[in-house]
Design an enzyme around this catalytic site. Sequence first.
Site, short mmCIF file in Angstrom:
data_model
loop_
_atom_site.label_atom_id
_atom_site.label_comp_id
_atom_site.label_asym_id
_atom_site.label_seq_id
_atom_site.Cartn_x
_atom_site.Cartn_y
_atom_site.Cartn_z
N CYS A 8 -3.25 11.03 -26.56
CA CYS A 8 -3.83 11.12 -25.22
C CYS A 8 -4.73 9.91 -24.93
O CYS A 8 -5.26 9.27 -25.84
CB CYS A 8 -4.63 12.40 -25.07
SG CYS A 8 -4.99 12.82 -23.34
N ASP A 131 -9.87 22.92 -27.46
CA ASP A 131 -10.64 21.70 -27.67
C ASP A 131 -12.07 22.09 -28.00
O ASP A 131 -12.51 23.20 -27.71
CB ASP A 131 -10.61 20.85 -26.39
CG ASP A 131 -11.07 19.42 -26.61
OD1 ASP A 131 -11.32 19.04 -27.76
OD2 ASP A 131 -11.18 18.69 -25.60
#
Length: 223
Positions: A8, A131
């Site tokens: 990412c 996360d």
Amino acid sequence: MSLLVKICGLSTRETLQTALDAGADMVGFVFFPPSPRHLSLEAGRELGRQVKQRALKVALTVDADDATLDNIMDALSPDIFQLHGKESVARLRDIKQRFGRPVMKAVPVATSADLAALPGYAAVADSILFDARAPKDATRPGGLGEPFDWHLLENLDLKLPYMVSGGLHAGNVTEALRVTRAGGVDVSSGVESAPGVKDPEMIKAFIRAARASQDANQELSVR
């Protein structure tokens, strides 16, 4: 089931090419101005063309409005929207209906109480990304390079595909997968030499480590 590896926050042609050549399943592009990984729409358009269906294109947004998402659709035509803000279940449903794309909802985790929102999101989202919860004084969401306690996911009963993120790097991805049994891993700062600066060798090392850990876990499950 094959492990999904997502790189990412890609922002240059070189590092995107490295991720594609190394076998990333997903490549993530950040559209959030406070982030050091933020892309302009034109940069997103150029990088999106480079992908050429070699990986899934993921657009990361934070509480974006419809106009912003319209612009991202036009520029990147993402395969998945990764929603990293405080989007409600109703907002997830609206985005799916309006844009016709799968949505991955990021769930910040610090304690077991953070998992209480899962049933609502799981009813609408196509996948979940766990996360690390950002520090209280942070200006943007995400673990900002720090992992959460993976053992919080040990007894998780989630029918939805899920990935784990936050503080991952080549040295700890094996343990993260062993504990969480996640179907995918997502890395950003763990393959950077400085905030927003991806390192090609770190990208390759992370993907190698993730693939090796998958092979090792499969061997253990066969025994």
